[in-house]
Motif scaffolding. Structure first.
Motif, short mmCIF file in Angstrom:
data_model
loop_
_atom_site.label_atom_id
_atom_site.label_comp_id
_atom_site.label_asym_id
_atom_site.label_seq_id
_atom_site.Cartn_x
_atom_site.Cartn_y
_atom_site.Cartn_z
N GLU A 3 0.82 -1.22 0.00
CA GLU A 3 0.00 0.00 0.00
C GLU A 3 0.85 1.26 0.00
O GLU A 3 0.54 2.23 -0.71
N TRP A 216 -8.99 7.55 0.79
CA TRP A 216 -7.76 6.81 1.08
C TRP A 216 -6.75 7.75 1.73
O TRP A 216 -6.30 8.71 1.11
N GLY A 221 -0.07 4.04 5.11
CA GLY A 221 0.78 2.92 4.71
C GLY A 221 2.25 3.17 5.02
O GLY A 221 2.99 2.24 5.36
#
Length: 508
Positions: A3, A216, A221
């Motif tokens: 990710e 997102w 990440g």
């Protein structure tokens, strides 16, 4: 693909677009070599962060790169602002090697401060033209605040922890303020540093838009890849939409940064020759302000714009036009598709999440009860009181969503008064020196207007949020810019008076 590497592709693309579009207008205010070097360093450090897979690997590489960059940098505050929002400021403890639990907490901002600002502060102290610390009222008030906090730490914590907190006060508070207030001495210095903040905010704004549209959080990440835990990095939504946060950790903090950037943009945009570039910059910052869906920064940004207009030419006409546009936009939104959703988000008008307002009202009431028990100097264990325990939210936290209340609870009304007095003294100095220029179009007055409006906006916004993540380093730095502005104007006036006196003594 992991990710964080997918996120890196998006971040590099977004930043590439921003820097490509900003290259030409940026050179209206700063040398292209400075723009290019800072841009390349931004990309280099970002790549190092995402490929390091360990915070300490990143810290080691960043220390080398920042040290090399500082030696070539003529404006350290510009470099500092350009990299301030590079990655999330999650804290990582330095091991105590079995002697104590840990030495100190380190994050990206402290690393940046130590590598860039600390050497500059030591150098400034040795320069004869640097104003000694303690010569201005903001200096004295800040010094009193720091001494008070150190004494209160001695009262309520161990000597080891007090020493740790003293170091934090020096790195997090004193260095950003001191370098900002002493390193900027000319108009070109201010343009350079303020544009660097705006450029960094442009990148944050477009990243925030990408997060909002894709639902997102792009930097989560990265923290996972580095093995860093950060309680600030959770997903928040409002009205079914993700609240973007980019590297700031909280949506309201991103909104705060955008509001400050708007205040600084009001000054730097006057030097951009192409009207289209000015419009694109304004739209990008407006988008960055919207996507966190945070109402406190919206109010703060509106106040910044209103104050900037009110202190300029044709203020009544322009404010009237602004009010008319605002009044006409409300009925227009009510008939447009999706307009009701927008109206529901607006402060004082919308009905969405009114529980947040109720929580803030309860916080004020309960906090006042606790403050009255220790009104002068507060107490560090205020969270254990019954009134504060009743404020625990679903996540098991007590969210002190008000910087002033947090200060009054922790260091008392004396500490809070010193905090407010620090900024008020800077505002008075800015206004006094700004009014020395009767021409409202003079660039020195324009700079004063922007700094005055921005600081007032900051003081309003922090009434709605505690001083978390990047919020404090921004307001200490902007406060430092206000002191530097006042000192620059005094120097200009003294230089002008000397030149006039010298000319009068010349034989005719």
């Amino acid at each position: 693909m992991p990710e964080h590497l997918r996120a890196l592709i998006v971040i590099v693309f977004v930043a590439g677009v921003v820097f490509a579009l900003a290259r030409r207008p940026a050179t209206d205010l700063m040398a292209y070599s400075d723009f290019k070097r800072r841009r390349n360093l931004w990309f280099a450090l970002t790549l190092v962060a995402f490929f390091s897979h360990n915070f300490w690997v990143y810290a080691a590489a960043a220390t080398v790169l920042l040290t090399l960059a500082r030696r070539r940098e003529r404006n350290p505050m510009a470099l500092f602002f350009m990299l301030l929002f590079l990655i999330p400021p999650a804290m990582v403890p330095v091991s105590g090697f079995g002697v104590i639990n840990y030495l100190v907490d380190v994050n990206h901002i402290r690393l940046l401060t130590l590598c860039v600002l600390l050497p500059v502060a030591l150098s400034l102290r040795r320069q004869s033209d640097t104003l000694s610390f303690g010569r201005t009222w903001p200096d004295r008030i800040l010094a009193a605040s720091l001494v008070l906090m150190i004494l209160l730490y001695l009262r309520d914590t161990s000597v080891t922890d007090t020493l740790r907190q003293v170091l934090y006060l020096y790195v997090d508070v004193f260095l950003p303020y001191y370098v900002a207030s002493r390193a900027l001495k000319t108009m070109s210095d201010f343009k350079d540093a303020m544009l660097a903040f705006v450029l960094a905010s442009f990148v944050l704004a477009l990243i925030g838009v990408a997060e909002f549209m894709r639902h997102w959080l792009l930097y989560n990440g990265l923290l996972e890849a580095m093995g860093v835990q950060w309680e600030m990095s959770g997903y928040l939504s409002r009205g079914g939409s993700l609240r973007a946060s980019a590297t700031t950790g909280q949506a309201i903090v991103l909104g705060y940064v955008m509001s400050v950037a708007i205040g600084l943009f009001l000054f730097v945009q006057g030097y951009v020759r192409n009207p289209l570039n000015r419009l694109l910059g304004a739209l990008l910052l407006a988008a960055g302000l919207i996507v966190p869906l945070s109402r406190g920064p919206w109010i703060g940004a509106a106040i910044i714009v209103v104050i900037f207009i009110a202190t300029g030419k044709r203020a009544v006409k322009r404010l009237g036009l602004l009010a008319l546009v605002g009044m006409l936009s409300l009925p227009l939104l009510s008939v447009l598709p999706g307009g009701d959703k927008v109206l529901d988000l607006l402060p004082f008008i919308g009905n969405l999440e009114k529980g947040n307002i109720t929580y803030r009202e309860r916080l004020l009431d309960n906090a006042w009860i606790v403050i009255q028990r220790n009104p002068l100097f507060g107490t560090f264990d205020f969270r254990n009181t019954p009134e504060m325990q009743s404020m625990i939210q679903g996540g098991g936290i007590i969210d002190i969503v008000n910087t002033y209340i947090g200060l009054a609870l922790r260091i008392g009304l004396v500490g809070m008064t010193l905090f407010v007095a620090f900024f008020v003294s800077i505002l008075l100095a800015i206004r006094k020196n700004m009014l020395l220029f009767p021409d409202k179009e003079a660039e020195q007055r324009q700079l004063g207007r922007a700094l005055l409006a921005t600081l007032i906006g900051i003081m309003v916004i922090i009434f709605t949020v505690s001083s978390i993540t990047v919020i404090p380093v921004v307001y200490w730095s902007i406060g430092g810019l206000g002191v530097a502005y006042a000192q620059m104007v005094r120097t200009l006036r003294h230089s002008h008076a000397t030149d006039v006196a010298h000319a009068a003594l010349q034989p005719r």
